[in-house]
Design a protein around this motif. Structure first.
Motif, mmCIF file in Angstrom:
data_model
loop_
_atom_site.group_PDB
_atom_site.id
_atom_site.type_symbol
_atom_site.label_atom_id
_atom_site.label_comp_id
_atom_site.label_asym_id
_atom_site.label_seq_id
_atom_site.Cartn_x
_atom_site.Cartn_y
_atom_site.Cartn_z
ATOM 1 N N UNK A 22 0.831 -1.206 0.000
ATOM 2 C CA UNK A 22 0.000 0.000 0.000
ATOM 3 C C UNK A 22 0.868 1.259 0.000
ATOM 4 N N UNK A 23 1.896 1.277 0.827
ATOM 5 C CA UNK A 23 2.814 2.420 0.881
ATOM 6 C C UNK A 23 3.597 2.531 -0.421
ATOM 7 N N UNK A 24 4.027 1.403 -0.958
ATOM 8 C CA UNK A 24 4.785 1.409 -2.201
ATOM 9 C C UNK A 24 3.981 1.946 -3.370
ATOM 10 N N UNK A 25 2.718 1.525 -3.490
ATOM 11 C CA UNK A 25 1.871 2.018 -4.585
ATOM 12 C C UNK A 25 1.668 3.528 -4.468
ATOM 13 N N UNK A 26 1.423 4.014 -3.246
ATOM 14 C CA UNK A 26 1.247 5.459 -3.047
ATOM 15 C C UNK A 26 2.524 6.217 -3.409
ATOM 16 N N UNK A 27 3.678 5.663 -3.046
ATOM 17 C CA UNK A 27 4.952 6.313 -3.372
ATOM 18 C C UNK A 27 5.162 6.340 -4.886
ATOM 19 N N UNK A 28 4.858 5.248 -5.576
ATOM 20 C CA UNK A 28 5.038 5.202 -7.026
ATOM 21 C C UNK A 28 4.156 6.221 -7.742
ATOM 22 N N UNK A 29 2.949 6.449 -7.217
ATOM 23 C CA UNK A 29 2.065 7.460 -7.810
ATOM 24 C C UNK A 29 2.703 8.842 -7.737
ATOM 25 N N UNK A 30 3.422 9.111 -6.662
ATOM 26 C CA UNK A 30 4.045 10.422 -6.474
ATOM 27 C C UNK A 30 5.370 10.564 -7.214
ATOM 28 N N UNK A 31 6.094 9.453 -7.355
ATOM 29 C CA UNK A 31 7.448 9.515 -7.912
ATOM 30 C C UNK A 31 7.538 9.252 -9.408
ATOM 31 N N UNK A 32 6.630 8.483 -9.952
ATOM 32 C CA UNK A 32 6.770 8.077 -11.350
ATOM 33 C C UNK A 32 7.803 6.965 -11.449
#
Length: 153
Positions: A22-32
């Protein structure tokens, strides 16, 4: 042996940041783009440049996350991870033989040296579109903390 995943040695060509999915998916949305990413059950594995795992504790201190419990694990030299079994696609839930197996969410680029596409601490060492390690760790720490806070409700 059938059903036993291939293990990859960590630390020579890459290190791994292991976080809640869950944290990883949210981070990927922000980072590309971040480089290769795999998912294993409720965990996300982000590949970073070799030596990056050693830098994570110091980065967390520098970013003022060091005193908080985060579900962020850095796996470096001597570590092992399961090799993702299904490239670029998520297995269907409950499909025999794939339960709990790692799969590529963002596989390594075909024909590309994986080391050149990974987040690194040094601006001089970084190439391509991957964020630097400090930005990646800051974003992951923030998202891990948010997941922990939401779980405590």
């Amino acid at each position: 042996m059938p059903g036993v995943p291939t293990r990859l040695r960590v630390g020579d060509r890459f290190d791994v940041l292991d976080v809640p999915a869950e944290a990883g998916h949210a981070a990927l949305e922000r980072l590309g783009p971040t480089g290769p990413v795999a998912v294993r059950g409720e965990r996300m594995l982000l590949l970073v440049a070799a030596g990056g795992a050693e830098e994570v504790p110091g980065l967390l201190e520098w970013l003022e996350w060091g005193s908080l419990p985060l579900d962020l694990t850095a796996v470096g030299t001597g570590g092992l991870i399961d090799a993702p079994l299904v490239p670029a696609t998520e297995p269907a839930p409950g499909r025999d033989g794939l339960r709990g197996a790692a799969f590529w969410l963002r596989p390594p680029e075909p024909g590309c040296e994986v080391e050149t596409s990974l987040p690194t601490l040094s601006v001089l060492g970084g190439t391509g579109t991957a964020p630097d390690l400090a930005r990646l760790v800051r974003t992951l720490a923030t998202q891990c903390h948010r997941v922990r806070l939401c779980a405590g409700r």
